[in-house]
Design an enzyme around this catalytic site. Structure first.
Site, PDB file in Angstrom:
ATOM      1  CG  HIS A  95      -4.565 -14.831   7.866  1.00 55.90           C
ATOM      2  ND1 HIS A  95      -3.280 -15.184   7.481  1.00 55.90           N
ATOM      3  CD2 HIS A  95      -5.186 -15.483   6.708  1.00 55.90           C
ATOM      4  CE1 HIS A  95      -3.453 -16.452   7.415  1.00 55.90           C
ATOM      5  NE2 HIS A  95      -4.263 -16.659   6.357  1.00 55.90           N
TER       6      HIS A  95
ATOM      7  N   PRO B 297       1.222  -1.233   0.043  1.00 57.49           N
ATOM      8  CG  PRO B 297      -0.814  -1.496   1.928  1.00 57.49           C
ATOM      9  CD  PRO B 297       0.421  -2.182   1.488  1.00 57.49           C
ATOM     10  CD  GLU B 298       2.691   3.808  -4.804  1.00 54.04           C
ATOM     11  OE1 GLU B 298       2.473   4.283  -4.415  1.00 54.04           O
ATOM     12  OE2 GLU B 298       2.844   2.397  -5.431  1.00 54.04           O
TER      13      GLU B 298
ATOM     14  NE  ARG C 234       1.206 -11.202   0.040  1.00 55.30           N
ATOM     15  CZ  ARG C 234       1.193 -10.500  -0.697  1.00 55.30           C
ATOM     16  NH1 ARG C 234       1.842  -9.867  -1.290  1.00 55.30           N
ATOM     17  NH2 ARG C 234      -0.227 -11.188  -2.007  1.00 55.30           N
TER      18      ARG C 234
ATOM     19  CE  LYS D 252      21.930  14.016  -5.597  1.00 62.62           C
ATOM     20  NZ  LYS D 252      20.950  13.632  -4.726  1.00 62.62           N
TER      21      LYS D 252
END
Length: 296
Positions: free
Chosen positions: A104, A2-3, A126, A169
């Site tokens: 879970h 998830p972001e 997980r 950069k």
């Protein structure tokens, strides 16, 4: 994983049930997630009122009375759900299986709020997520946060800020954007989408967006605006909810239906008049989706 928009969606979904509630008891159904729980974690948080819920990058912050903060990370498959009485806040149709298998359910926060008793349940098949606790006044120096850059949702993130970090950069632009020391919480999906919106190749050097005097070029101004816009759009849509991620009420986000390049390899580019095809390349082990024709 998830972001930022997904974590912000979780924060907003949990706030009505948790903010102001008494955390009567924390139930840990195993000794660890990705890492062991801090010693005495359940006893430390139980019996305390929840003052507010916040977020830093991809971390959920649960502020408790007494200035302690629970730090929660969802990992790859972690999710929260809210249950009040006999009702479970998980309605709707799903494109992917929900994380509701009780085997879970690893952490249960038993709450008492104005509406009566409730449970906030952390489910993680997980077990790549984790929880920690820290004092509020130590967070900026905490190992999780001390090296993080600015948020893509705040006013501090502007073209001048990025120019100072990109100047000189040779690092590929996508890699520079994924560097959490530059921008906190920005992940693979939204970098791909922001680069497409701004017409910039993920392969070009980050320094090419800065002039010889260290000032941002117009391209960097456009990119900064695209980053903020795509994050705002994703939050408004409830995050992307790819694979395991779900909102706290169980429904999936819908921003994935608006993806312009992410996971669209071989499909026509959606830039008007482009006529190109979305391609996939691998950078630092991650898939990058872009249009080689219009992203330069």
């Amino acid at each position: 994983m998830p972001e930022l928009p997904e974590v912000e969606t979780v924060r907003r979904g949990l706030t009505p049930a948790m903010e102001g509630a008494l955390l009567v008891r924390a139930e840990l159904r195993r000794p660890d997630l990705r890492f062991p729980f801090p010693a005495g974690f359940a006893a430390l948080v139980s019996g305390r009122r929840i003052i507010s819920l916040g977020r830093r990058a991809k971390y959920l912050l649960i502020d408790l009375e007494g200035d302690d903060v629970i730090i929660a990370h969802l990992g790859m498959s972690g999710s929260f759900r809210v249950e009040e009485g006999r009702a479970s806040d998980m309605p709707g149709d799903f494109h992917h299986p929900r994380g509701k298998d009780e085997k879970h359910d690893h952490v249960v926060f038993h709450l008492e709020n104005a509406g009566g008793p409730a449970r906030v349940i952390y489910n993680d098949p997980r077990r790549f997520g984790f929880m920690d606790i820290a004092r509020r006044d130590t967070l900026t120096a905490h190992a999780f946060f001390r090296d993080l850059g600015e948020e893509p949702t705040g006013n501090v993130l502007d073209a001048d800020y990025l120019a100072a970090r990109f100047a000189g950069k040779a690092q590929p632009l996508k890699s520079a954007l994924l560097d959490q020391k530059n921008i906190a919480g920005l992940g693979n999906i939204y970098v791909c989408e922001a680069l497409w919106r701004s017409g910039l190749s993920p392969l070009r050097a980050a320094g090419t967006l800065v002039d010889a005097k260290g000032k941002p070029k117009k391209t960097l101004v456009l990119l900064t605006e695209a980053i903020r816009a795509v994050i705002a759009d994703a939050i408004a849509a409830g995050g992307s909810s790819l694979r395991d991620h779900i909102q706290t009420d169980g429904t999936l986000g819908y921003f994935q239906h608006s993806f312009s390049v992410y996971d669209r390899e071989g499909e026509p580019c959606r830039t008007p008049g482009c006529g190109g095809t979305v391609a996939r390349v691998v950078q630092a082990g991650r898939s990058t989706f872009h249009c080689p024709k219009c992203q330069k």
